[in-house]
Design an enzyme around this catalytic site. Structure first.
Site, short mmCIF file in Angstrom:
data_model
loop_
_atom_site.label_atom_id
_atom_site.label_comp_id
_atom_site.label_asym_id
_atom_site.label_seq_id
_atom_site.Cartn_x
_atom_site.Cartn_y
_atom_site.Cartn_z
N CYS A 80 25.70 37.37 44.85
CA CYS A 80 24.68 37.59 43.79
C CYS A 80 23.74 38.96 44.77
O CYS A 80 24.06 39.07 45.69
CB CYS A 80 23.57 36.66 43.57
SG CYS A 80 24.29 35.21 42.80
N ARG A 130 27.41 43.72 42.84
CA ARG A 130 27.44 42.42 43.37
C ARG A 130 27.63 41.41 42.33
O ARG A 130 27.95 40.17 42.45
CB ARG A 130 26.43 42.10 44.31
CG ARG A 130 26.40 43.08 45.70
CD ARG A 130 25.15 42.78 46.30
NE ARG A 130 25.30 41.57 46.88
CZ ARG A 130 26.12 41.27 48.11
NH1 ARG A 130 26.40 42.12 48.93
NH2 ARG A 130 26.16 39.96 48.53
N TRP A 184 25.68 36.34 40.03
CA TRP A 184 27.09 36.09 40.00
C TRP A 184 27.40 34.64 39.69
O TRP A 184 27.27 34.18 40.95
CB TRP A 184 27.88 36.77 40.91
CG TRP A 184 29.48 36.64 40.85
CD1 TRP A 184 30.13 35.71 41.17
CD2 TRP A 184 30.34 37.53 39.80
NE1 TRP A 184 31.55 35.86 40.81
CE2 TRP A 184 31.53 36.84 39.91
CE3 TRP A 184 30.08 38.48 39.01
CZ2 TRP A 184 32.64 37.28 39.30
CZ3 TRP A 184 30.97 38.99 38.36
CH2 TRP A 184 32.28 38.61 38.25
N ASN A 189 21.20 33.74 47.11
CA ASN A 189 22.71 34.40 47.14
C ASN A 189 23.57 33.31 47.76
O ASN A 189 23.10 33.41 49.03
CB ASN A 189 22.81 35.66 47.50
CG ASN A 189 24.30 36.08 47.63
OD1 ASN A 189 25.09 35.43 46.76
ND2 ASN A 189 24.73 37.04 48.43
N GLY A 190 24.35 32.70 47.16
CA GLY A 190 25.08 31.57 48.11
C GLY A 190 25.51 30.35 47.52
O GLY A 190 25.18 30.36 45.97
N GLU A 213 54.40 40.37 43.74
CA GLU A 213 53.14 40.93 43.91
C GLU A 213 52.74 42.31 44.78
O GLU A 213 52.11 43.16 44.49
CB GLU A 213 52.07 39.72 44.31
CG GLU A 213 50.87 40.07 44.70
CD GLU A 213 50.11 40.65 43.36
OE1 GLU A 213 50.57 40.70 42.33
OE2 GLU A 213 48.75 41.11 43.66
N LYS A 246 51.46 45.69 43.51
CA LYS A 246 50.47 46.53 44.07
C LYS A 246 50.57 47.77 44.45
O LYS A 246 49.94 48.93 44.17
CB LYS A 246 50.12 45.85 45.64
CG LYS A 246 49.22 44.62 45.40
CD LYS A 246 47.92 44.67 44.78
CE LYS A 246 47.35 44.43 43.62
NZ LYS A 246 47.97 43.43 42.79
N GLU A 289 51.14 49.89 41.13
CA GLU A 289 50.01 50.42 40.30
C GLU A 289 49.10 51.11 40.95
O GLU A 289 48.10 51.81 40.18
CB GLU A 289 49.26 48.96 39.70
CG GLU A 289 48.77 48.28 40.90
CD GLU A 289 47.81 47.00 40.23
OE1 GLU A 289 47.12 47.12 39.31
OE2 GLU A 289 47.89 46.00 40.87
N HIS A 303 73.38 40.76 43.81
CA HIS A 303 74.07 40.54 42.28
C HIS A 303 73.61 41.71 41.66
O HIS A 303 73.37 41.75 40.25
CB HIS A 303 73.42 39.27 41.66
CG HIS A 303 73.84 38.13 42.10
ND1 HIS A 303 74.91 37.39 42.08
CD2 HIS A 303 73.08 37.15 43.38
CE1 HIS A 303 75.19 36.34 42.74
NE2 HIS A 303 74.21 36.45 43.39
N LYS A 363 40.37 47.26 34.20
CA LYS A 363 40.38 46.15 35.20
C LYS A 363 40.76 44.85 34.24
O LYS A 363 41.13 43.96 34.87
CB LYS A 363 38.83 46.02 35.70
CG LYS A 363 38.82 44.88 36.56
CD LYS A 363 39.62 44.83 37.74
CE LYS A 363 39.48 43.49 38.52
NZ LYS A 363 40.51 43.35 39.82
C1 AGP Z 1 46.67 43.34 39.13
O1 AGP Z 1 46.57 44.08 40.30
C2 AGP Z 1 46.42 43.89 37.94
N1 AGP Z 1 45.13 44.84 37.94
C3 AGP Z 1 46.88 43.49 36.49
O2 AGP Z 1 48.00 42.90 36.55
C4 AGP Z 1 46.03 42.02 36.24
O3 AGP Z 1 46.21 40.97 37.36
C5 AGP Z 1 46.34 41.43 34.81
O4 AGP Z 1 45.73 42.41 34.03
C6 AGP Z 1 45.81 40.12 34.49
O5 AGP Z 1 44.14 40.19 34.64
P1 AGP Z 1 43.45 38.88 34.72
O6 AGP Z 1 43.70 38.05 35.99
O7 AGP Z 1 41.97 39.47 34.49
O8 AGP Z 1 44.00 37.86 33.53
#
Ligand code: AGP
Length: 612
Positions: free
Chosen positions: A2, A27, A73, A99-100, A485, A489, A492, A508, A607
């Protein structure tokens, strides 16, 4: 996480507090509030962003030269008006922002209820402010001593500021585990979670250390004491950072800040939920449905993107530790393929934002077919959290960078606790194994700190691969989802095409891609499949592939084979994703920066994907 602000001095407090809260919205922003002392205590608080709070204060009497403010938060209790801070003590004489997480708040709340205290919110903060009031009364002491005695009784993390209706010339602030900074002006003081609300007024600041509290007076004096009642003096620091820099915690980007926050947010996600010493796990959301979860014949994990990758790790964890069948499905596929799903199934839905449309739709479909829905989200009160029958929150704090990092590692942390709890309940793991893993889990934040110290080395490696056009990421077992993953990273945020693959699958097909222009990242920490990984590395080397290998510290065999070796601390194999993902996050970050990409807001990405 927070945001807290406080002011005492000769200026109007209200505009300083509101502006400060807006600086801290990164935050936390699910609710906001302020308390002002202008003859009487005025408290204004509202769910939503600070702008919602401003609407509530329109036309109100807000003239005061002392006050406190908070952006929330949520960790305990829904984001709503009642749970918004500040919280008042029963008498109305104390207002507190916090906050905590107070871990033992439930116990303290029961004690206070028996003494006649009535609670209006679900928060741990309301418990703490009433504990202080009760101690002040029982000990017949001043506020400063009551705060010190109370804080010696609480377990958990806090940064608090208290406004006392009976003393308009003083604020009391304290911290343990959450940041707090005091800005020193000309007979005025600013208090905040970080320097962003302060820096435009003064660059002279003092940072409280853990288990310290400060008595801040209108006459320009302040005293800092430890909870052991020892007076401390701190050097006044002159801030050099820019405002934008401060919001990022001194890091150049939110993504880097969030990568480096992983040790602390994993610790926050474990806090109060496990004890290695006593061998227990306590996930609130699980208890109520434990019978149904134990009788489940199958778990279906559904998610998107990075959350899908943590779901793949859940498959290994739950089948390994609890011996229950797990299927992992992309939510976007699951929702349209008319899946076989019913009341004997438990669906684990994973989502950082809690708003991903495909994941929400997958939940609704499964719910309609009587499956039990267990949600793992990072945003309290989000749509997926509310649509689930039960769930656990990752305490990662707001994740601003579009590329998910700390959310992934806290998801894996929670999933590990779920698998362990199920294994313990089903008797498929021994108490000694459980405790050994829990002890190691407690060590993970420290081990990630060690990996983060390799940042310079990883940056040097990144410089040699920033112009690559393709990447392969290869791993086995628990490191296979990490390979996926790591590839996500990179692609993207740097826009380099990258693919994650099970290492054994390479022959394969993908092995045809290997040549001197193909960088291959190997995750090679697995103890159980080590020799096989070494063979895979040799196959790539024989075809002139450029090899980056993440290995356990002290590994000499792979060092002779790979072009670049990143040595990480060894851990339990089932916990290795929490370690091996970190170098990949940093590698992607540095390559993207060197390519001039906008790592916090990559092109074409949002996001939270709230549309199909
Ligand atoms: C991950 O780095 C991406 N930004 C994206 O794949 C994200 O993980 C995906 O859209 C799922 O989002 P969520 O976890 O908020 O459901």
């Amino acid at each position: 996480m927070c945001g807290i602000v406080g002011y005492i001095g000769n200026k109007e407090a209200f505009p300083i507090l509101i502006k400060g809260l807006k600086r801290l919205e990164y935050r936390g922003y699910d609710s906001a509030g302020i308390a002002l002392l202008n003859g009487s205590m005025s408290v204004f608080k509202k769910a939503g962003k600070v702008s919602e709070l401003e609407k509530v204060t329109d036309g109100q009497h807000v003239s005061a030269t002392i006050g406190i403010g908070h952006t929330r938060w949520a960790t305990h209790g829904e984001p709503n008006d009642v749970n918004a801070h500040p919280h008042l003590s029963q008498s109305g004489s104390l207002a507190m922002i916090h906050n905590g997480i107070i871990e033992n708040y439930a116990t303290l709340k029961e004690v206070l209820k028996k003494r006649g205290y009535v609670f209006h919110s679900d928060t741990d903060t309301e418990v703490l402010v009433n504990l202080i009031e009760e101690i002040k009364k029982q000990e017949n002491t001043n506020l400063e001593d009551a705060v010190r005695i109370a804080l010696n009784e609480v377990v958990g993390a806090y940064a608090i500021v208290i406004l006392n209706r009976d003393n308009p010339d003083q604020l009391i602030a304290a911290r343990k585990g959450s940041p707090l900074v005091i800005g020193i002006g000309d007979q005025e003081f600013y208090i905040a979670s970080d320097a962003s609300p302060i820096i435009e007024y003064t660059k002279n600041v003092v940072y409280l250390d853990d288990q310290e509290y400060a008595i801040i007076n209108r006459d320009g004096t302040y005293t800092i004491r430890t909870l052991g009642n020892i007076e401390k003096s701190h050097e006044i620091i002159k801030l050099e950072m820019s405002l934008e820099n401060i919001e990022k915690g001194g890091y150049e980007h939110f993504m880097l800040k969030e990568i480096f926050e992983q040790p602390s947010v994993i610790a926050d996600s474990l806090r109060g939920r496990m004890s290695a010493q006593h061998g227990w796990i306590k996930l609130g959301g699980l208890d109520e449905y434990m019978n149904r979860i134990n009788q489940a014949e199958r778990f279906v994990v559904t998610a998107c993107g990075t959350s899908y990758h943590s779901g793949l790790i859940a498959e290994y964890l739950i089948e390994d530790l609890a011996r229950v069948q797990v299927e992992v499905e992309y939510a976007s596929e699951f929702r349209y393929r008319n899946p076989i799903i019913g009341e004997k199934d438990v669906v684990i839905a994973i989502s950082q934002s809690g708003e991903t449309a495909d994941t929400l739709a997958a939940i609704e479909l499964a719910k309609d077919r009587q499956a039990l829905i267990y949600g793992i989200c990072n945003v309290i009160g989000s749509s997926i959290a509310r649509a689930s029958h039960a769930g656990s929150y990752t305490h990662a704090g707001p994740e601003i960078g579009v590329a998910s990092t700390k959310a992934f590692s806290t998801q894996v942390t929670i999933l590990t606790l779920i698998a362990l709890q199920m294994g313990m309940t089903k008797g498929t793991i021994s108490t000694s194994k459980l405790r050994a893993i829990l002890y190691e889990l407690e060590n993970i934040p420290k081990k990630i700190e060690e990996v983060l110290k390799l940042d310079d080395q990883i940056k040097e490696i990144a410089a040699q691969f920033k112009d690559a056009r393709n990447f392969l990421y290869l791993g086995r077992g628990y490191n296979y989802p990490v390979a996926l993953e790591g590839a996500l990273k990179l692609k993207e945020i740097s826009y380099i095409h990258a693919e994650g693959y099970p290492a054994a699958e390479m022959k394969h097909g993908p092995i045809a891609l290997i040549d001197e222009d193909m960088p291959v990242v190997f995750l090679a920490t697995n103890q159980s499949a080590y020799e096989k990984i070494v063979s895979n590395i040799q196959e790539v080397k024989a075809r002139k592939g450029r090899i980056i290998a993440v290995v356990n510290r002290g590994d000499t065999q792979i060092r002779d084979l790979a072009d670049h070796v990143i040595e990480v601390p060894e851990t339990e194999e089932i916990l290795s994703p929490l370690i091996t993902i970190v170098p990949l996050q940093l590698l992607a970050y540095h390559i993207a920066i060197m390519r001039g990409c906008n790592v916090d807001q990559p092109r074409n990405l949002a996001k939270s994907v709230t549309v199909e």
